[in-house]
Enzyme design. Structure first.
Site, PDB file in Angstrom:
ATOM      1  N   LYS A   9       0.832  -1.200   0.000  1.00  0.00           N
ATOM      2  CA  LYS A   9       0.000   0.000   0.000  1.00  0.00           C
ATOM      3  C   LYS A   9       0.874   1.260   0.000  1.00  0.00           C
ATOM      4  O   LYS A   9       2.094   1.188   0.225  1.00  0.00           O
ATOM      5  CB  LYS A   9      -0.931  -0.039   1.218  1.00  0.00           C
ATOM      6  CG  LYS A   9      -1.886  -1.241   1.199  1.00  0.00           C
ATOM      7  CD  LYS A   9      -2.833  -1.204   2.394  1.00  0.00           C
ATOM      8  CE  LYS A   9      -3.690  -2.454   2.437  1.00  0.00           C
ATOM      9  NZ  LYS A   9      -4.695  -2.384   3.526  1.00  0.00           N
ATOM     10  N   TYR A  49     -11.965  -3.177  -3.379  1.00  0.00           N
ATOM     11  CA  TYR A  49     -12.563  -3.123  -2.047  1.00  0.00           C
ATOM     12  C   TYR A  49     -14.090  -3.120  -2.086  1.00  0.00           C
ATOM     13  O   TYR A  49     -14.731  -2.646  -1.149  1.00  0.00           O
ATOM     14  CB  TYR A  49     -12.028  -1.902  -1.299  1.00  0.00           C
ATOM     15  CG  TYR A  49     -10.580  -2.080  -0.855  1.00  0.00           C
ATOM     16  CD1 TYR A  49     -10.210  -3.134  -0.015  1.00  0.00           C
ATOM     17  CD2 TYR A  49      -9.586  -1.200  -1.269  1.00  0.00           C
ATOM     18  CE1 TYR A  49      -8.891  -3.311   0.393  1.00  0.00           C
ATOM     19  CE2 TYR A  49      -8.260  -1.365  -0.856  1.00  0.00           C
ATOM     20  CZ  TYR A  49      -7.929  -2.423  -0.031  1.00  0.00           C
ATOM     21  OH  TYR A  49      -6.632  -2.597   0.388  1.00  0.00           O
ATOM     22  N   PHE A  57     -15.148   2.974   7.026  1.00  0.00           N
ATOM     23  CA  PHE A  57     -13.780   3.259   6.596  1.00  0.00           C
ATOM     24  C   PHE A  57     -13.606   3.232   5.083  1.00  0.00           C
ATOM     25  O   PHE A  57     -12.519   3.505   4.576  1.00  0.00           O
ATOM     26  CB  PHE A  57     -12.797   2.267   7.258  1.00  0.00           C
ATOM     27  CG  PHE A  57     -13.042   0.816   6.924  1.00  0.00           C
ATOM     28  CD1 PHE A  57     -12.498   0.250   5.786  1.00  0.00           C
ATOM     29  CD2 PHE A  57     -13.827   0.022   7.750  1.00  0.00           C
ATOM     30  CE1 PHE A  57     -12.718  -1.089   5.465  1.00  0.00           C
ATOM     31  CE2 PHE A  57     -14.058  -1.317   7.439  1.00  0.00           C
ATOM     32  CZ  PHE A  57     -13.498  -1.869   6.289  1.00  0.00           C
ATOM     33  N   ARG A  85      -1.205 -14.436   4.042  1.00  0.00           N
ATOM     34  CA  ARG A  85      -2.025 -13.858   5.132  1.00  0.00           C
ATOM     35  C   ARG A  85      -1.311 -14.002   6.476  1.00  0.00           C
ATOM     36  O   ARG A  85      -1.354 -13.106   7.318  1.00  0.00           O
ATOM     37  CB  ARG A  85      -3.402 -14.539   5.187  1.00  0.00           C
ATOM     38  CG  ARG A  85      -4.299 -14.249   3.993  1.00  0.00           C
ATOM     39  CD  ARG A  85      -4.864 -12.856   3.956  1.00  0.00           C
ATOM     40  NE  ARG A  85      -5.838 -12.602   5.006  1.00  0.00           N
ATOM     41  CZ  ARG A  85      -6.615 -11.523   5.057  1.00  0.00           C
ATOM     42  NH1 ARG A  85      -6.535 -10.581   4.110  1.00  0.00           N
ATOM     43  NH2 ARG A  85      -7.464 -11.348   6.039  1.00  0.00           N
ATOM     44  N   THR A  91      -5.203  -7.638  10.874  1.00  0.00           N
ATOM     45  CA  THR A  91      -5.476  -6.446  10.064  1.00  0.00           C
ATOM     46  C   THR A  91      -4.880  -5.173  10.659  1.00  0.00           C
ATOM     47  O   THR A  91      -4.270  -4.375   9.944  1.00  0.00           O
ATOM     48  CB  THR A  91      -7.003  -6.277   9.895  1.00  0.00           C
ATOM     49  OG1 THR A  91      -7.508  -7.440   9.235  1.00  0.00           O
ATOM     50  CG2 THR A  91      -7.335  -5.041   9.066  1.00  0.00           C
ATOM     51  N   ARG A 102       2.804  -6.601   9.357  1.00  0.00           N
ATOM     52  CA  ARG A 102       2.010  -5.550   9.999  1.00  0.00           C
ATOM     53  C   ARG A 102       2.405  -5.377  11.466  1.00  0.00           C
ATOM     54  O   ARG A 102       2.360  -4.278  12.009  1.00  0.00           O
ATOM     55  CB  ARG A 102       0.517  -5.884   9.876  1.00  0.00           C
ATOM     56  CG  ARG A 102      -0.019  -5.728   8.448  1.00  0.00           C
ATOM     57  CD  ARG A 102      -1.373  -6.379   8.295  1.00  0.00           C
ATOM     58  NE  ARG A 102      -2.039  -6.049   7.036  1.00  0.00           N
ATOM     59  CZ  ARG A 102      -3.185  -6.582   6.660  1.00  0.00           C
ATOM     60  NH1 ARG A 102      -3.795  -7.475   7.433  1.00  0.00           N
ATOM     61  NH2 ARG A 102      -3.738  -6.237   5.515  1.00  0.00           N
ATOM     62  N   ASN A 112      -1.750  -0.180   7.080  1.00  0.00           N
ATOM     63  CA  ASN A 112      -1.218  -1.479   7.509  1.00  0.00           C
ATOM     64  C   ASN A 112      -0.381  -2.152   6.430  1.00  0.00           C
ATOM     65  O   ASN A 112      -0.222  -3.365   6.411  1.00  0.00           O
ATOM     66  CB  ASN A 112      -2.354  -2.385   7.997  1.00  0.00           C
ATOM     67  CG  ASN A 112      -3.376  -2.649   6.913  1.00  0.00           C
ATOM     68  OD1 ASN A 112      -3.242  -2.171   5.790  1.00  0.00           O
ATOM     69  ND2 ASN A 112      -4.393  -3.419   7.240  1.00  0.00           N
ATOM     70  N   HIS A 115      -1.727  -5.591   1.417  1.00  0.00           N
ATOM     71  CA  HIS A 115      -2.978  -6.332   1.195  1.00  0.00           C
ATOM     72  C   HIS A 115      -2.621  -7.723   0.684  1.00  0.00           C
ATOM     73  O   HIS A 115      -1.688  -7.871  -0.111  1.00  0.00           O
ATOM     74  CB  HIS A 115      -3.826  -5.613   0.138  1.00  0.00           C
ATOM     75  CG  HIS A 115      -4.961  -6.452  -0.386  1.00  0.00           C
ATOM     76  ND1 HIS A 115      -6.213  -6.436   0.171  1.00  0.00           N
ATOM     77  CD2 HIS A 115      -5.009  -7.357  -1.406  1.00  0.00           C
ATOM     78  CE1 HIS A 115      -6.987  -7.293  -0.489  1.00  0.00           C
ATOM     79  NE2 HIS A 115      -6.288  -7.856  -1.448  1.00  0.00           N
ATOM     80  N   GLU A 126      -9.263 -10.590  -7.768  1.00  0.00           N
ATOM     81  CA  GLU A 126      -8.392  -9.423  -7.586  1.00  0.00           C
ATOM     82  C   GLU A 126      -7.259  -9.352  -8.615  1.00  0.00           C
ATOM     83  O   GLU A 126      -6.908  -8.254  -9.070  1.00  0.00           O
ATOM     84  CB  GLU A 126      -7.824  -9.437  -6.160  1.00  0.00           C
ATOM     85  CG  GLU A 126      -8.909  -9.199  -5.109  1.00  0.00           C
ATOM     86  CD  GLU A 126      -8.455  -9.469  -3.674  1.00  0.00           C
ATOM     87  OE1 GLU A 126      -7.289  -9.862  -3.456  1.00  0.00           O
ATOM     88  OE2 GLU A 126      -9.279  -9.278  -2.755  1.00  0.00           O
TER      89      GLU A 126
HETATM   90  P1  IDP Z   1      -7.557  -7.259   5.623  1.00  0.00           P
HETATM   91  O1  IDP Z   1      -6.746  -6.277   4.816  1.00  0.00           O
HETATM   92  O2  IDP Z   1      -6.755  -7.816   6.772  1.00  0.00           O
HETATM   93  O3  IDP Z   1      -8.200  -8.329   4.787  1.00  0.00           O
HETATM   94  P2  IDP Z   1     -10.198  -6.039   5.836  1.00  0.00           P
HETATM   95  O4  IDP Z   1     -11.096  -6.178   7.009  1.00  0.00           O
HETATM   96  O5  IDP Z   1     -10.554  -6.776   4.581  1.00  0.00           O
HETATM   97  O6  IDP Z   1      -8.717  -6.410   6.326  1.00  0.00           O
HETATM   98  O7  IDP Z   1     -10.093  -4.489   5.511  1.00  0.00           O
HETATM   99  C1  IDP Z   1      -9.490  -4.033   4.322  1.00  0.00           C
HETATM  100  C2  IDP Z   1      -8.601  -2.855   4.650  1.00  0.00           C
HETATM  101  O8  IDP Z   1      -9.406  -1.758   5.085  1.00  0.00           O
HETATM  102  C3  IDP Z   1      -7.633  -3.086   5.804  1.00  0.00           C
HETATM  103  O9  IDP Z   1      -6.444  -3.734   5.394  1.00  0.00           O
HETATM  104  C4  IDP Z   1      -7.375  -1.674   6.297  1.00  0.00           C
HETATM  105  O10 IDP Z   1      -6.410  -1.003   5.486  1.00  0.00           O
HETATM  106  C5  IDP Z   1      -8.735  -1.017   6.073  1.00  0.00           C
HETATM  107  N1  IDP Z   1      -9.562  -1.009   7.293  1.00  0.00           N
HETATM  108  C6  IDP Z   1     -10.303  -2.038   7.764  1.00  0.00           C
HETATM  109  N2  IDP Z   1     -10.959  -1.698   8.886  1.00  0.00           N
HETATM  110  C7  IDP Z   1     -10.615  -0.411   9.145  1.00  0.00           C
HETATM  111  C8  IDP Z   1     -10.960   0.526  10.168  1.00  0.00           C
HETATM  112  O11 IDP Z   1     -11.729   0.228  11.092  1.00  0.00           O
HETATM  113  N3  IDP Z   1     -10.404   1.769  10.085  1.00  0.00           N
HETATM  114  C9  IDP Z   1      -9.554   2.122   9.083  1.00  0.00           C
HETATM  115  N4  IDP Z   1      -9.210   1.280   8.075  1.00  0.00           N
HETATM  116  C10 IDP Z   1      -9.718   0.031   8.115  1.00  0.00           C
HETATM  117 MG    MG Z   2      -9.800  -8.300   3.440  1.00  0.00          MG
END
Ligand code: IDP
Ligand code: MG
Length: 154
Positions: A9, A49, A57, A85, A91, A102, A112, A115, A126
């Site tokens: 990212k 997304y 978010f 993963r 996350t 992370r 973070n 992805h 994707e």
């Molecule tokens: P993942 O990347 O571990 O699969 P997801 O829940 O799919 O996590 O969320 C996608 C991305 O959205 C996360 O990697 C993060 O960058 C962002 N994100 C998720 N939840 C939040 C939040 O509560 N606040 C800010 N950003 C978030």
């Molecule tokens: Mg995800």
């Protein structure tokens, strides 16, 4: 053999962590089958997304990933989806275990760093958002006989 979509990212690129992140993936035994740096279009961000549309978010996330270059990759190898993963960690940086990307490089929710596809269906959806078929190259690493046991090499 499995393929997964991985993206460094904007925070990871801005912090010049591309090499270290790719290194973790490579030293684990997975290989790069496709890689490029690009400025993500809004249409690509909303497609990537789409499952998060409507969440609080979501708008910030789309803005974040289109704000500055990203590095997109197709990563190939045995169990690639779950291995990536695991390398990423939880996350949110503050939840992610030390030793994960992370967990080692951040404490943020949204920033973070990386992805990774969460399932074979996600990977299949994707990868084509960012790669044409000819941009993904299947190849066998020279040390495959020592990294993988027989059937894992296929
Ligand atoms: P993942 O990347 O571990 O699969 P997801 O829940 O799919 O996590 O969320 C996608 C991305 O959205 C996360 O990697 C993060 O960058 C962002 N994100 C998720 N939840 C939040 C939040 O509560 N606040 C800010 N950003 C978030
Ligand atoms: Mg995800």
């Amino acid at each position: 053999m499995e393929r997964t979509f991985v993206m460094i990212k904007p925070d990871g690129v801005q912090r010049r962590l591309v090499g270290r992140i790719v290194n973790r993936i490579e030293e684990k035994g997975l290989r790069v089958a496709g890689l490029k740096l690009l400025s993500m279009k809004e249409s690509q961000a909303t497609e990537l997304y789409s499952v998060h549309k409507g969440k609080p978010f979501y708008d910030g996330l789309v803005k974040f990933v289109t704000s500055s270059p990203v590095v997109v990759m197709v990563i190939e190898g045995a169990y690639a989806i779950k291995v990536v993963r695991a390398l990423l960690g939880a996350t949110f940086g503050y939840d992610a275990a030390p030793g994960t990307i992370r967990g080692d490089f951040g404490t943020s929710k949204g920033f973070n760093l990386v992805h990774g596809s969460d399932s074979p269906e996600s990977a299949q959806r994707e990868i084509p958002i960012f790669f044409r078929p000819e941009e993904v190259v299947a190849w066998s690493p020279a040390d495959a006989n020592w990294v993988y046991e027989g059937p894992e090499r296929a």
